[in-house]
Design a protein around this motif. Structure first.
Motif, PDB file in Angstrom:
ATOM      1  N   LYS A 173       0.827  -1.208   0.000  1.00  0.00           N
ATOM      2  CA  LYS A 173       0.000   0.000   0.000  1.00  0.00           C
ATOM      3  C   LYS A 173       0.861   1.258   0.000  1.00  0.00           C
ATOM      4  CE  LYS A 173      -4.170  -1.993   1.846  1.00  0.00           C
ATOM      5  NZ  LYS A 173      -5.311  -1.824   2.720  1.00  0.00           N
ATOM      6  N   LEU A 174       1.940   1.246   0.757  1.00  0.00           N
ATOM      7  CA  LEU A 174       2.827   2.408   0.783  1.00  0.00           C
ATOM      8  C   LEU A 174       3.496   2.629  -0.571  1.00  0.00           C
ATOM      9  CD1 LEU A 174       4.526   1.945   4.272  1.00  0.00           C
ATOM     10  CD2 LEU A 174       2.861   3.707   3.614  1.00  0.00           C
ATOM     11  N   ILE A 175       3.969   1.558  -1.169  1.00  0.00           N
ATOM     12  CA  ILE A 175       4.660   1.675  -2.446  1.00  0.00           C
ATOM     13  C   ILE A 175       3.693   2.041  -3.570  1.00  0.00           C
ATOM     14  CG2 ILE A 175       4.699  -0.683  -3.357  1.00  0.00           C
ATOM     15  CD1 ILE A 175       7.828  -0.176  -3.383  1.00  0.00           C
ATOM     16  N   ALA A 176       2.441   1.603  -3.460  1.00  0.00           N
ATOM     17  CA  ALA A 176       1.434   1.956  -4.470  1.00  0.00           C
ATOM     18  C   ALA A 176       1.208   3.462  -4.504  1.00  0.00           C
ATOM     19  CB  ALA A 176       0.122   1.231  -4.182  1.00  0.00           C
ATOM     20  N   LEU A 177       1.307   4.096  -3.344  1.00  0.00           N
ATOM     21  CA  LEU A 177       1.112   5.548  -3.282  1.00  0.00           C
ATOM     22  C   LEU A 177       2.214   6.305  -4.018  1.00  0.00           C
ATOM     23  CD1 LEU A 177      -0.043   5.893   0.429  1.00  0.00           C
ATOM     24  CD2 LEU A 177      -1.443   6.248  -1.636  1.00  0.00           C
ATOM     25  N   LYS A 178       3.385   5.714  -4.137  1.00  0.00           N
ATOM     26  CA  LYS A 178       4.527   6.373  -4.789  1.00  0.00           C
ATOM     27  C   LYS A 178       4.723   5.934  -6.240  1.00  0.00           C
ATOM     28  CE  LYS A 178       5.840   8.647  -1.165  1.00  0.00           C
ATOM     29  NZ  LYS A 178       5.777  10.093  -1.124  1.00  0.00           N
ATOM     30  N   ALA A 179       3.961   4.950  -6.687  1.00  0.00           N
ATOM     31  CA  ALA A 179       4.100   4.465  -8.065  1.00  0.00           C
ATOM     32  C   ALA A 179       3.488   5.463  -9.038  1.00  0.00           C
ATOM     33  CB  ALA A 179       3.408   3.106  -8.207  1.00  0.00           C
ATOM     34  N   ASP A 180       3.955   5.411 -10.271  1.00  0.00           N
ATOM     35  CA  ASP A 180       3.402   6.275 -11.312  1.00  0.00           C
ATOM     36  C   ASP A 180       2.099   5.722 -11.872  1.00  0.00           C
ATOM     37  OD1 ASP A 180       5.575   8.431 -11.771  1.00  0.00           O
ATOM     38  OD2 ASP A 180       6.665   6.547 -11.582  1.00  0.00           O
ATOM     39  N   ALA A 181       1.939   4.408 -11.810  1.00  0.00           N
ATOM     40  CA  ALA A 181       0.700   3.765 -12.243  1.00  0.00           C
ATOM     41  C   ALA A 181       0.571   2.439 -11.510  1.00  0.00           C
ATOM     42  CB  ALA A 181       0.690   3.522 -13.754  1.00  0.00           C
ATOM     43  N   VAL A 182      -0.668   2.055 -11.255  1.00  0.00           N
ATOM     44  CA  VAL A 182      -0.961   0.797 -10.570  1.00  0.00           C
ATOM     45  C   VAL A 182      -1.992   0.035 -11.389  1.00  0.00           C
ATOM     46  CG1 VAL A 182      -1.981  -0.244  -8.511  1.00  0.00           C
ATOM     47  CG2 VAL A 182      -0.428   1.698  -8.282  1.00  0.00           C
ATOM     48  N   ILE A 183      -1.741  -1.248 -11.565  1.00  0.00           N
ATOM     49  CA  ILE A 183      -2.672  -2.136 -12.257  1.00  0.00           C
ATOM     50  C   ILE A 183      -3.119  -3.185 -11.256  1.00  0.00           C
ATOM     51  CG2 ILE A 183      -2.936  -3.829 -14.119  1.00  0.00           C
ATOM     52  CD1 ILE A 183      -0.548  -2.340 -15.521  1.00  0.00           C
ATOM     53  N   ALA A 184      -4.412  -3.378 -11.149  1.00  0.00           N
ATOM     54  CA  ALA A 184      -4.976  -4.467 -10.351  1.00  0.00           C
ATOM     55  C   ALA A 184      -5.559  -5.464 -11.343  1.00  0.00           C
ATOM     56  CB  ALA A 184      -6.048  -3.951  -9.405  1.00  0.00           C
ATOM     57  N   VAL A 185      -5.242  -6.734 -11.179  1.00  0.00           N
ATOM     58  CA  VAL A 185      -5.653  -7.722 -12.181  1.00  0.00           C
ATOM     59  C   VAL A 185      -7.139  -8.051 -12.137  1.00  0.00           C
ATOM     60  CG1 VAL A 185      -3.356  -8.731 -12.378  1.00  0.00           C
ATOM     61  CG2 VAL A 185      -5.000  -9.721 -10.775  1.00  0.00           C
ATOM     62  N   SER A 186      -7.843  -7.542 -11.139  1.00  0.00           N
ATOM     63  CA  SER A 186      -9.289  -7.731 -11.105  1.00  0.00           C
ATOM     64  C   SER A 186      -9.937  -6.498 -10.485  1.00  0.00           C
ATOM     65  CB  SER A 186      -9.677  -8.978 -10.300  1.00  0.00           C
ATOM     66  OG  SER A 186      -9.485  -8.743  -8.919  1.00  0.00           O
TER      67      SER A 186
END
Length: 145
Positions: free
Chosen positions: A122-135
């Motif tokens: 969750k912490l790293i998702a906040l700093k990512a440029d884009a997030v993909i969830a497979v569902s």
């Protein structure tokens, strides 16, 4: 003429001689991207829930990033997204389930390691440029920026 985009895919789930049938969908994805004209290198490692393995992979990744130019990094599974930090390139993370949801015991309760993994994801998702969830169901676990 448009330059070819250069992607480094990081994953702890790439097939090896010991695990030849590990997550075939990643192999298919890399093959598809290459056929579409994307230059993809795969950086694979085995974390095996051992911090020392992550440290060794982090050092090896630093060498690879120093020696080759990439346009972006695509981390497959949240734990793989820990390696490119401090972040110097755009980072895309694909969450597959047990990473962003946390690892659970057979009774459905999260393990301590699973809770730590979920928090880190969750912490790293906040700093990512884009997030993909497979569902679509997984999207509720991804924090809003």
């Amino acid at each position: 003429m448009v330059d070819q985009i250069r992607v480094l895919m990081i994953t702890s789930e790439w097939p090896t001689p010991e695990y030849p049938h590990y997550v075939p969908f990643l192999v298919r994805q890399v093959e598809f991207l290459r056929r579409a004209g994307v230059a993809v290198d795969v950086f694979s490692f085995r974390g095996a829930k051992k911090p020392i393995n992550y440290l060794k992979a982090w050092k090896r990744l630093r060498r690879q990033l120093k020696n080759k130019d990439y346009d972006l990094i695509h981390a497959q599974f949240g734990q793989s997204a820990l390696l490119p930090w401090p972040k110097r390139l755009p980072l895309v993370i694909t969450f597959h389930g047990c990473d962003i949801q946390g690892v659970k015991r057979s009774d459905g309760c999260p393990t301590l390691a699973g809770r730590v993994l979920q928090l880190l994801c969750k912490l790293i998702a906040l700093k990512a440029d884009a997030v993909i969830a497979v569902s679509e169901r997984l999207r509720r676990f991804v924090p809003a920026a």
